[in-house]
Every structure is written in structure tokens, then in C-alpha cells.
Enzyme design. Structure first.
Site, mmCIF file in Angstrom:
data_model
loop_
_atom_site.group_PDB
_atom_site.id
_atom_site.type_symbol
_atom_site.label_atom_id
_atom_site.label_comp_id
_atom_site.label_asym_id
_atom_site.label_seq_id
_atom_site.Cartn_x
_atom_site.Cartn_y
_atom_site.Cartn_z
ATOM 1 C CG ASP A 16 31.871 34.170 14.440
ATOM 2 O OD1 ASP A 16 32.453 35.099 15.303
ATOM 3 O OD2 ASP A 16 30.990 33.786 14.328
ATOM 4 C CG ASP A 18 31.720 31.704 19.873
ATOM 5 O OD1 ASP A 18 32.747 30.848 20.349
ATOM 6 O OD2 ASP A 18 31.846 32.767 20.267
ATOM 7 C CG ASP A 199 27.722 30.929 13.196
ATOM 8 O OD1 ASP A 199 27.244 30.433 14.169
ATOM 9 O OD2 ASP A 199 28.554 31.856 13.580
#
Length: 246
Positions: A16, A18, A199
Site C-alpha cells: 500500500d 499511504d 496499514d
């Protein structure tokens, strides 16, 4: 386990953007808060309580495509807006209008504050590449390529599946696994031989739903228990903890 902290069978790593590669999750949260708070003030009533940049962000918008995030949060407040279209102006009272308002705010915050990468992630990416594993960036952001270029990290990835590519291919976003599965296919690797690094809780759900071989939760905000509950095989605060230092 390899020196990268991954099962021996893993052949590819899907990251991922961000909150994993770049320190932009907090900027996204701030842009969402500014967008939703202004909307809720105008909407009024009980639904007018402010957007929580931690709880609401994690539950409803983090990791999701913009329009999906708008729908999910507004649904939680019992608010339903017309869909509108992708070209709606940012002041339009529609799902896409709110999403575009948030994107304008995000880009302004990035222009004024800049973007930073997590050094532990960059070192881990170097180690992953040195070991010959294939890599992909998987993000709901339509600004993914520009952000990667701004931190000099575009060269770390063989494949990019972002908001632009997902729209072109009509891929549903996280928590559905389709974007991660597309990245694995583009890399020529079975999902069971790919590791997901996320996250966001929606990203954890996508990693588990896709049958990936290993799901790494990256805890930047103290939500390790929630990451595990949503399917993380391991949770780290920084990817440097997995090993692979050169």
C-alpha cells in the site's frame, strides 16, 4: 522465514502507499476531516458532530476509493446523497462532489507541506529488490504515481495498481481484494505466493479475502489489535523490524 521476515514461499510483495511507503495517511485524514466537518456543519442536526480523524477515518475511509469512503461515512450518519459523477465540482452536494473537494484539499496540503517517505520502508524495499522478489504498489489513490515520484520511489515497483488503473479496469477497491489480485496477476505470481503490506483495516480485509500468502500489518497509529483482528499475520510499527537491512 527468510531474512526479510517472510515465509520461504513468498515470491512477490504488494505494498500500500499511504501509511506504508509514504507519510501521507495523516494528510489524508486531515483533508477528510476538513471536508466532512464543513459538510456536516451545513447539514446540521444530530449528524453535525465532527468527523473523528482517527476512529471515523480508520473505520470508514482509510484505504478505500474516495467515493466509497464518502458513502461509507455518510451511511454511518444516516445521510444519503446523490451519486453525481466523477467530474462534479467540489462544491456539488453529491458523493463525487465531496470526494473531489477532499482531493483538492489533499493536493493543496501536499503542495504546501510536501511528502515524506518512511526510511524503514525504503530500506526494506531495497532489500526486497536485492533478493529478487517482484514488487507492486497497490493504492486507491489517483495521485499515486505523482506521490511516488515526489519521494523518488517509483523505481522500486514493477507494477502499479492505483485509483487510475482500477477505474480503467473497473476494479472494486478495498476491502475487496481485486486490486491486490490484479497486481499479483500482473507480476505473474499466485496470490498464495505474495505478501501484502498494509496499514488500513480495509487493506487487511482485502489481503485476507484474496487468499494471500502473508499479510503484514503496519501499525502507525496504535491499532495493532485491530489489524490482527482484521487478518494480519504479523504487525510491525516499521518495516525495518522485519529484517532485510543491507
Amino acid at each position: 522465514m527468510t531474512q526479510l521476515g517472510l515465509p520461504d514461499a513468498i515470491q512477490a510483495c504488494l505494498f500500500d502507499l499511504d501509511g506504508v511507503v509514504t507519510k501521507t495517511a495523516v494528510v489524508h485524514a486531515a483533508a477528510w476531516k476538513e471536508t466532512f466537518d464543513a459538510f456536516l456543519r451545513d447539514y446540521g442536526g444530530r449528524q453535525g458532530r465532527p468527523f473523528d480523524a482517527v476512529a471515523d477515518y480508520d473505520e470508514y475511509v482509510d484505504g478505500r476509493p474516495r467515493a466509497d469512503g464518502v458513502r461509507a461515512f455518510l451511511d454511518s450518519r444516516g445521510i444519503h446523497l446523490p451519486e453525481g459523477g466523477p467530474d462534479d465540482p467540489p462544491d456539488a452536494p453529491t458523493v463525487h462532489g465531496l470526494g473531489n473537494r477532499k482531493n483538492d484539499l489533499l493536493l493543496e496540503k501536499i503542495r504546501t507541506g510536501g511528502v515524506e517517505a518512511y526510511e524503514g520502508t525504503l530500506r526494506y524495499l531495497e532489500a526486497v529488490r536485492a533478493e529478487g522478489l517482484r514488487t507492486a504498489i497497490v493504492s486507491s489513490s489517483a495521485n499515486c504515481r505523482d506521490v511516488l515520484r515526489s519521494v523518488g520511489a517509483e523505481h522500486f515497483f514493477d507494477v502499479r495498481i492505483d485509483g487510475v488503473v482500477a477505474a480503467e479496469r473497473n476494479l472494486p477497491g478495498k476491502p475487496r481484494p481485486d486490486t491486490f489480485l490484479a497486481a499479483a496477476r500482473d507480476l505473474g505470481v499466485e496470490a498464495s505466493r505474495a505478501a501484502v503490506f498494509e496499514d488500513a483495516l480495509a487493506g487487511m480485509d482485502a489481503g485476507r479475502a484474496g487468499g494471500f500468502g502473508y499479510v503484514v500489518g503496519v501499525d502507525r497509529v496504535g491499532q495493532s489489535e485491530a489489524l490482527r483482528a482484521h487478518g494480519a499475520d504479523v504487525v510491525v510499527r516499521d518495516l525495518a523490524e522485519l529484517g532485510g537491512e543491507q
